[in-house]
Design a protein around this motif. Structure first.
Motif, PDB file in Angstrom:
ATOM      1  N   TRP A 175      27.382  32.789  22.941  1.00 17.06           N
ATOM      2  CA  TRP A 175      27.469  31.414  22.435  1.00 17.06           C
ATOM      3  C   TRP A 175      27.980  31.361  21.011  1.00 17.06           C
ATOM      4  O   TRP A 175      27.823  32.297  20.234  1.00 17.06           O
ATOM      5  N   CYS A 198      23.661  25.337  18.849  1.00 14.32           N
ATOM      6  CA  CYS A 198      24.463  26.076  19.830  1.00 14.32           C
ATOM      7  C   CYS A 198      25.384  25.093  20.549  1.00 14.32           C
ATOM      8  O   CYS A 198      24.967  23.983  20.888  1.00 14.32           O
ATOM      9  N   LEU A 225      31.204  12.208  15.425  1.00 12.65           N
ATOM     10  CA  LEU A 225      30.125  11.772  14.534  1.00 12.65           C
ATOM     11  C   LEU A 225      28.765  12.091  15.140  1.00 12.65           C
ATOM     12  O   LEU A 225      27.832  12.478  14.436  1.00 12.65           O
ATOM     13  N   ARG A 226      28.640  11.946  16.441  1.00 18.39           N
ATOM     14  CA  ARG A 226      27.355  12.260  17.081  1.00 18.39           C
ATOM     15  C   ARG A 226      27.076  13.765  17.032  1.00 18.39           C
ATOM     16  O   ARG A 226      25.939  14.184  16.836  1.00 18.39           O
ATOM     17  N   SER A 232      20.822  17.254  11.976  1.00 16.38           N
ATOM     18  CA  SER A 232      19.376  17.010  12.148  1.00 16.38           C
ATOM     19  C   SER A 232      18.681  18.140  12.897  1.00 16.38           C
ATOM     20  O   SER A 232      17.500  18.038  13.209  1.00 16.38           O
ATOM     21  N   SER A 233      19.416  19.225  13.148  1.00 21.53           N
ATOM     22  CA  SER A 233      18.806  20.347  13.849  1.00 21.53           C
ATOM     23  C   SER A 233      17.753  21.022  12.973  1.00 21.53           C
ATOM     24  O   SER A 233      18.021  21.332  11.809  1.00 21.53           O
ATOM     25  N   PRO A 239      33.809   8.757  17.690  1.00 21.88           N
ATOM     26  CA  PRO A 239      32.355   8.599  17.820  1.00 21.88           C
ATOM     27  C   PRO A 239      31.655   9.855  18.326  1.00 21.88           C
ATOM     28  O   PRO A 239      30.539  10.159  17.878  1.00 21.88           O
ATOM     29  N   GLU A 286      24.769  18.126  26.935  1.00 22.49           N
ATOM     30  CA  GLU A 286      23.829  17.224  27.597  1.00 22.49           C
ATOM     31  C   GLU A 286      23.563  15.942  26.799  1.00 22.49           C
ATOM     32  O   GLU A 286      23.732  14.849  27.345  1.00 22.49           O
ATOM     33  N   PRO A 287      23.191  16.036  25.515  1.00 17.38           N
ATOM     34  CA  PRO A 287      22.919  14.780  24.808  1.00 17.38           C
ATOM     35  C   PRO A 287      24.156  13.890  24.670  1.00 17.38           C
ATOM     36  O   PRO A 287      24.038  12.670  24.581  1.00 17.38           O
ATOM     37  N   TYR A 303      27.575  29.178  17.442  1.00 15.32           N
ATOM     38  CA  TYR A 303      26.601  28.336  16.750  1.00 15.32           C
ATOM     39  C   TYR A 303      27.301  27.634  15.580  1.00 15.32           C
ATOM     40  O   TYR A 303      28.083  28.256  14.858  1.00 15.32           O
ATOM     41  N   CYS A 319      26.067  25.157  23.414  1.00 15.67           N
ATOM     42  CA  CYS A 319      25.435  24.905  24.710  1.00 15.67           C
ATOM     43  C   CYS A 319      24.428  23.771  24.673  1.00 15.67           C
ATOM     44  O   CYS A 319      24.010  23.261  25.714  1.00 15.67           O
ATOM     45  N   ASP A 320      24.012  23.352  23.453  1.00 15.39           N
ATOM     46  CA  ASP A 320      23.021  22.277  23.329  1.00 15.39           C
ATOM     47  C   ASP A 320      23.657  20.912  23.113  1.00 15.39           C
ATOM     48  O   ASP A 320      22.932  19.930  22.905  1.00 15.39           O
ATOM     49  N   SER A 346      25.876  14.493  13.617  1.00 22.08           N
ATOM     50  CA  SER A 346      24.509  14.003  13.471  1.00 22.08           C
ATOM     51  C   SER A 346      23.512  14.976  14.099  1.00 22.08           C
ATOM     52  O   SER A 346      22.469  15.276  13.510  1.00 22.08           O
ATOM     53  N   ILE A 347      23.844  15.472  15.278  1.00 26.46           N
ATOM     54  CA  ILE A 347      22.943  16.424  15.944  1.00 26.46           C
ATOM     55  C   ILE A 347      22.849  17.720  15.146  1.00 26.46           C
ATOM     56  O   ILE A 347      21.765  18.249  14.910  1.00 26.46           O
TER      57      ILE A 347
END
Lengths: 108, 108
Positions: B87, B51, B36-37, B44-45, B33, B57-58, B89, B53-54, B40-41
Motif C-alpha cells: 500500500w 492508506c 478536497l474530501r 483528520s486522520s 470536490p 469506501e468513504p 500511505y 486503501c482507506d 479532509s480525510i
C-alpha cells in the motif's frame, strides 16, 4: 496501537460532499493565473476597488477576456461588482478570501 | 483625491505572472470536490497519514479514481506519498496548505 490497514480512519469532521462541492467551485475560480493576478490587483488597489478599464493593460489581455474572468469571480462570491456610469468597478467581497483560507488550515 | 478612471492603480506588490502560474496550479488541485474530501480525510486522520486503501469506501469511488486524485495532489506539492509493502500511505506536506492559505489573506 495504530489501526491496521483498511480500517477507515476518517472522523466525523471530514468534509461532507455538499460542502466540498461549494468549496471546490471557489477554488476553481482561483485556478487560473490571470484571475489570481486580477485578485491581486484589486486587493492592492489604494481605493479598494478597481475599474475594469484598469485591468487590461497590466494583464496584457483584451477587455472581453478580463470581463469573462471577472464574471467567474463575481459568481464565485469573491468579487463585488458595481456599475457606475460606463464602467464597472470591482472590489473584494469582505471576508470571502479569509474564510476560504481558513478552510485550508489543517485542524490541530 | 482618488485617481480618475483608467489610470492603472496596481502596485508593485501585485502578483507576477510566473508566481500566478504556480499558485493557480495548486488551486487547480483543490478545485475538485473529491480531492478536497481526500485532503479532509488525510488531515483528520489520527495517525497523520492515510492508506490509499482507506479512501475508496468513504468517498464511494473506485481505487483507480482515488489514485488519480492522489497523484494530482502529490504533483501539486500538497501530499506526500510513502510506499510500504503493497500500500501507499499519504500525509499532508507540512506547511503546504498554510502557505497556500496565506496567499489568500489580503494585505492590510
Amino acid at each position: 496501537m495504530e489501526a491496521p490497514c483498511c480500517v477507515p480512519t476518517h472522523g466525523e469532521d471530514s468534509l461532507l460532499a455538499i460542502e466540498a462541492e461549494a468549496l471546490a467551485a471557489r477554488f476553481k475560480a482561483l485556478s487560473d493565473p490571470n484571475r489570481l493576478r486580477i485578485l491581486s490587483i484589486v486587493s492592492s488597489s489604494p481605493t479598494a476597488e478597481t475599474c475594469v478599464c484598469d485591468l487590461s493593460e497590466p494583464l496584457n489581455l483584451g477587455q472581453p477576456t478580463v470581463s469573462h474572468h471577472l464574471k467567474i469571480m463575481v459568481e464565485a462570491g469573491l468579487l463585488n461588482r458595481e456599475k457606475r456610469g460606463v464602467w464597472a468597478y470591482y472590489s473584494l467581497v469582505p471576508g470571502a478570501l479569509d474564510s476560504l483560507a481558513a478552510t485550508l488550515i489543517p485542524k490541530a
